[in-house]
Each structure stands twice: as C-alpha cells, then as structure tokens.
Scaffold this active site. Sequence first.
Site, PDB file in Angstrom:
ATOM      1  CB  SER A  69      -0.894  -0.005   1.415  1.00  0.00           C
ATOM      2  OG  SER A  69      -1.707   1.122   1.161  1.00  0.00           O
ATOM      3  CG  ASP A  70       3.143   4.858  -1.605  1.00  0.00           C
ATOM      4  OD1 ASP A  70       3.950   4.491  -0.698  1.00  0.00           O
ATOM      5  OD2 ASP A  70       2.758   5.847  -2.288  1.00  0.00           O
ATOM      6  CB  THR A  71      -0.905   7.205   1.595  1.00  0.00           C
ATOM      7  OG1 THR A  71      -1.609   5.815   1.699  1.00  0.00           O
ATOM      8  CG2 THR A  71      -1.988   8.224   1.709  1.00  0.00           C
TER       9      THR A  71
END
Length: 190
Positions: A69-71
């Site tokens: 996951s990445d934001t």
Amino acid sequence: MNTNLILASASPRRKELLELLQIPFKVIPSEVEEKVDETLHPEEMVKLLAQQKAEYVAKSNQNAYVIGSDTLVVFDGQMLGKPVDKNHAIEILQKLSGKTHEVYTGVSIIYGSQIRSFTEKTAVTFYPLSNKEIEDYVSTGEPMDKAGGYGIQGYGSLLVNKISGDYYAVVGLPIARLKRELEIVGVFSN
C-alpha cells in the site's frame, strides 16, 4: 480460509487496520527503493508504488498473499510528501489551511502471478488554521512521518473540517474495499 497473508508495510496504522479483518497475517516491511514516473497521474503512481512494495516481499514469499500500500497527498496538482523538517511541515500545513486536497491510497495484492490493484481517492478539507494551531500541531511531532504533514487518526483530526470518500484510505489502508478484494482473490469467503 487461506491465512497465508503478509502486509508489506512497516506502518503501525496499516497493521491496526488489517487486524480489523480478524484473520492472521504477518508483517514483512518492504525495503524496495521506490521508483516512479513523475508524469504518471497520482492514482496510477500510488498503485504502482503499492505494487512495487508487494512484489519486493512476494519474491521471497511465493505462496503468500502479499498486500502493498502507498498513500500520496496532492494539493493544487502538487504531490506533498513527508515533511523533511519542522519548517517544511509548517509550510505544508499553511498551504492546506482552509483548502481541499486529495489523498490517493493505492493497494496491490499479489499471489503467485496474480496481481490485483486498486486506488481510493478521498477529498479532505481543512479548517482555516492559525499559525499558532499549526505550530502547536507540529510541536506534537505527529506530522513528521506523514504524507501531507498530518495524521487524520491522531491530533491531525482537529484540523479537518470534512472529508468526501474513505476515511481509512486517508489513514493509509481502505480496509472495507480491501476486504472485498481479498474475497475476490480467495483469501477468505463471505
């Protein structure tokens, strides 16, 4: 139910959110060097970064479902990363004061040769912030390891007027959507 699940993230927030699924998983942080094409739309960029993180861990865990996951926080077409120091955090928060920005969280699930990725976009609007409010918040230390210089699940919640979209995507893992995607790939059935 297949419980051979790995979260490829060192984020304690993502770990807490994944625990909501009440299934066993391991945490193996990805140490991949993030490589992105700056010309990509943020939606594609976070998906690609999430996939890179998952692929890095999946290489040595062939029989596991690996979640990366990445934001990214985007304001006025500009990506706002993690602050480099307190002054940078203040500068970021001054930009966001009284305005709306977008938070993109990409998630990638890898199992063997299967890759399933998605992105959630959430609009976040801050209250107009005084310099004192910003300085007080920065002095908590919370903004320093957060994209966009704030954590919505902590003291940063006091800055937020409204959101439109998935709150948990802003925290770092859109858990309700992830649950549905994990059902599709066969981690567990509903």
